[in-house]
Design an enzyme around this catalytic site. Structure first.
Site, mmCIF file in Angstrom:
data_model
loop_
_atom_site.group_PDB
_atom_site.id
_atom_site.type_symbol
_atom_site.label_atom_id
_atom_site.label_comp_id
_atom_site.label_asym_id
_atom_site.label_seq_id
_atom_site.Cartn_x
_atom_site.Cartn_y
_atom_site.Cartn_z
ATOM 1 N N PHE A 68 -14.827 -2.648 -14.339
ATOM 2 C CA PHE A 68 -14.628 -2.383 -12.913
ATOM 3 C C PHE A 68 -15.654 -1.334 -12.455
ATOM 4 O O PHE A 68 -15.874 -0.335 -13.152
ATOM 5 C CB PHE A 68 -13.196 -1.884 -12.678
ATOM 6 C CG PHE A 68 -12.840 -1.795 -11.229
ATOM 7 C CD1 PHE A 68 -12.619 -2.944 -10.483
ATOM 8 C CD2 PHE A 68 -12.747 -0.573 -10.594
ATOM 9 C CE1 PHE A 68 -12.304 -2.874 -9.137
ATOM 10 C CE2 PHE A 68 -12.430 -0.485 -9.243
ATOM 11 C CZ PHE A 68 -12.213 -1.640 -8.522
ATOM 12 N N ASP A 82 -8.886 2.043 -20.032
ATOM 13 C CA ASP A 82 -8.367 1.932 -18.667
ATOM 14 C C ASP A 82 -7.300 0.834 -18.701
ATOM 15 O O ASP A 82 -7.593 -0.336 -18.987
ATOM 16 C CB ASP A 82 -9.506 1.570 -17.698
ATOM 17 C CG ASP A 82 -9.031 1.513 -16.241
ATOM 18 O OD1 ASP A 82 -7.829 1.305 -16.014
ATOM 19 O OD2 ASP A 82 -9.890 1.630 -15.343
ATOM 20 N N TYR A 120 -0.507 1.160 -8.627
ATOM 21 C CA TYR A 120 -0.166 0.229 -7.535
ATOM 22 C C TYR A 120 -0.297 -1.248 -7.901
ATOM 23 O O TYR A 120 -0.093 -2.108 -7.062
ATOM 24 C CB TYR A 120 -0.996 0.522 -6.274
ATOM 25 C CG TYR A 120 -2.500 0.655 -6.484
ATOM 26 C CD1 TYR A 120 -3.306 -0.454 -6.649
ATOM 27 C CD2 TYR A 120 -3.096 1.909 -6.490
ATOM 28 C CE1 TYR A 120 -4.673 -0.314 -6.828
ATOM 29 C CE2 TYR A 120 -4.460 2.058 -6.671
ATOM 30 C CZ TYR A 120 -5.251 0.946 -6.841
ATOM 31 O OH TYR A 120 -6.594 1.084 -7.024
ATOM 32 N N LYS A 121 -0.613 -1.537 -9.164
ATOM 33 C CA LYS A 121 -0.728 -2.955 -9.536
ATOM 34 C C LYS A 121 0.611 -3.408 -10.133
ATOM 35 O O LYS A 121 1.578 -3.590 -9.394
ATOM 36 C CB LYS A 121 -1.897 -3.132 -10.495
ATOM 37 C CG LYS A 121 -3.243 -2.715 -9.886
ATOM 38 C CD LYS A 121 -4.359 -2.909 -10.879
ATOM 39 C CE LYS A 121 -5.665 -2.295 -10.411
ATOM 40 N NZ LYS A 121 -6.246 -2.948 -9.241
ATOM 41 N N ARG A 174 -9.128 -15.351 -7.754
ATOM 42 C CA ARG A 174 -8.303 -14.619 -8.714
ATOM 43 C C ARG A 174 -6.831 -14.755 -8.355
ATOM 44 O O ARG A 174 -6.449 -14.588 -7.199
ATOM 45 C CB ARG A 174 -8.742 -13.161 -8.649
ATOM 46 C CG ARG A 174 -8.418 -12.330 -9.828
ATOM 47 C CD ARG A 174 -9.142 -10.992 -9.730
ATOM 48 N NE ARG A 174 -8.640 -10.174 -8.649
ATOM 49 C CZ ARG A 174 -8.507 -8.836 -8.702
ATOM 50 N NH1 ARG A 174 -8.877 -8.194 -9.784
ATOM 51 N NH2 ARG A 174 -8.058 -8.155 -7.690
HETATM 52 C C1 LIG Z 1 -9.938 -1.412 -13.927
HETATM 53 C C2 LIG Z 1 -9.762 -0.613 -12.683
HETATM 54 N N1 LIG Z 1 -9.926 0.718 -12.715
HETATM 55 C C3 LIG Z 1 -9.764 1.469 -11.594
HETATM 56 C C4 LIG Z 1 -9.425 0.870 -10.395
HETATM 57 C C5 LIG Z 1 -9.241 1.603 -9.109
HETATM 58 O O1 LIG Z 1 -9.221 2.931 -9.165
HETATM 59 P P1 LIG Z 1 -8.752 3.768 -7.897
HETATM 60 O O2 LIG Z 1 -7.266 3.695 -7.819
HETATM 61 O O3 LIG Z 1 -9.277 5.110 -8.179
HETATM 62 O O4 LIG Z 1 -9.338 3.159 -6.656
HETATM 63 C C6 LIG Z 1 -9.227 -0.500 -10.340
HETATM 64 C C7 LIG Z 1 -8.859 -1.124 -9.034
HETATM 65 O O5 LIG Z 1 -8.713 -2.263 -8.854
HETATM 66 C C8 LIG Z 1 -9.415 -1.258 -11.505
HETATM 67 O O6 LIG Z 1 -9.261 -2.586 -11.457
#
Ligand SMILES: Cc1ncc(COP(=O)(O)O)c(C=O)c1O
Length: 424
Positions: free
Chosen positions: A130, A199, A224-225, A383
């Protein structure tokens, strides 16, 4: 050919089916909406609006500032962190909930760099990681005079050698849903003397994760996912207790050493002294309303424990994604959709991606207009996320039925579907 009746029978036999009632899906159902984007923003838990009202009206409105103590606001983030710890194979006290994933990654990578073997020159990551992960790692690499090395997915394991200080990977890839073998990669890194930062944004609440058994070093992840914490929910960070021990012994400070990560914030000392353990990763005042919403979301995942927990979630996730792949390949053949996710279930997270060479964006917009919400990731990915807590087998069937209709009719060619919105 799989029939809708067969899918309805699977829903009827699904031990997780009743958990759907924990989510505010009535309006979606009334409007015939199918939500396949919980990998980007989890659906609204029914408990959340009431809890937010309570926090706003009773705790804030009546309790006012007393609520930091009387309503437990000050310890709310740690309570949620300990709940998340149970979902990722971490121990209570090892997880902190604060800030965004991007910011937590910055802090955690900083810690990993402090612990690194100083003779090593690189941070290794995946080319298709990402973007925020890549940007943050690049910034830190530059600040520390290191090199950020990006490798293709299939090359990662072979690129781990004695020049690599830190391996930083997203467990489940946001575009393809490819899931790394956390245990194998971590073992390989350990053997090579490198540290590993995971991550877990697309893993927490969706696939089993056991950070301790994998002997990982650090992790971050999103609220939030699949944790259903609401738009922009606070994120989490984890460090292995071995790392927490050296941080504590050396009074190591995280780079955003703010007042609430101080050992005694209400002493208001002008000298910074880090709090014991992970508490030092807190920087400033927690967003209480967002934290309250996140707790409701995490509780929906914990509610699955009564019906098999994360293993049951994973089994249903594999079944849903497999069903969706089979149906698209059977029913939408001849429309240039190619599977971009792994065919092997063991390598797949809780999403399915299909690539279209030219018109993925338009097809997704036309599908959304038909009430199936997935998303598009440039340049070519459609997706679809599957959240076993609320996604039904019939949802997968109906979504493919509508996708087929969009493709067969060619309605995606309508000019309105090519207008690009700010968020895709
Ligand atoms: C793998 C990954 N890391 C980080 C993030 C987002 O980070 P943040 O909440 O800081 O915008 C996402 C968002 O979709 C993601 O898919």
């Amino acid at each position: 050919m799989i029939s809708r009746e067969q899918c309805a029978a699977r829903d009827a036999a699904d031990p997780l089916a009743r958990l759907r009632s924990l989510f505010a899906m009535e309006r979606a159902d009334a409007g015939g909406l199918i939500y396949l984007d919980g990998n980007s923003l989890g659906a609204l838990p029914k408990a959340t609006p009431g809890r937010l009202r309570e926090v706003a009206e009773a705790e804030w409105g009546e309790g006012l500032i007393r609520s930091w103590n009387s309503a437990g606001w000050i310890s709310l983030s740690q309570r949620i962190a300990d709940k998340i710890a149970g979902l990722i194979g971490a121990l209570p006290g090892e997880v902190v909930v604060a800030d965004s994933t991007s910011i937590n990654l910055y802090k955690i990578l900083h810690a990993a760099l402090a612990a690194r073997n100083i003779n090593r020159v690189g941070i290794l990551s995946e080319r298709t990681n990402f973007p925020t992960d890549v940007y943050i790692a690049d910034t830190l690499a530059k600040q520390h005079g290191l090199e950020l090395v990006l490798a293709d997915t299939a090359e990662i394991a072979d690129r781990i050698d004695d020049r690599v200080a830190i391996v930083m990977l997203t467990h489940v890839n946001y575009r393809t849903g490819y899931m790394h073998d956390m245990h194998a990669i971590t073992r390989r890194a350990r053997t090579a003397g490198a540290l590993v930062v995971w991550d877990l944004s697309h893993s927490a609440g969706a696939v089993p994760v056991d950070l301790h058994r994998a002997e990982a070093d650090f992790a971050v992840g999103c609220g939030y996912k699949y944790l259903n914490g609401g738009p922009g929910a606070p994120a989490f960070a984890w460090a292995h207790s071995e790392h927490i021990a050296w941080m504590t012994d050396t009074e190591w400070r995280q780079p955003l050493s703010g007042w609430l990560g101080h050992a005694a914030p209400f002493a208001f000392s002008s000298e910074y002294q880090p709090a014991w353990g992970m508490a030092r990763f807190v920087c400033g005042t927690p967003p209480v309303l967002s934290m309250a919403a996140l707790e409701c979301g995490v509780d929906t995942v914990l509610a699955a424990e009564a019906v098999g927990g994360i293993q049951a979630i994973r089994e249903k996730s594999v079944a849903l994604t497999q069903l969706f792949i089979d149906l698209v390949e059977q029913r939408c053949a001849g429309h240039q959709l190619t599977l971009a996710s792994p065919r092997a279930a063991a390598e797949r997270g809780s999403q399915v991606s299909f690539a279209h060479p030219t018109h993925g964006y338009e097809i997704m917009q036309a599908l959304i207009a038909r009430g199936v919400i997935g998303d598009f990731r440039a340049p070519d990915i459609l997706r679809f996320g599957f959240t076993p807590l609320y996604t039904r087998f019939t949802d997968a069937w109906d979504a493919v039925d509508r996708l087929r209709a969009v493709l067969e009719s060619g309605e995606w060619r309508d000019a309105r579907f090519s207008v690009r919105a700010a968020v895709t």
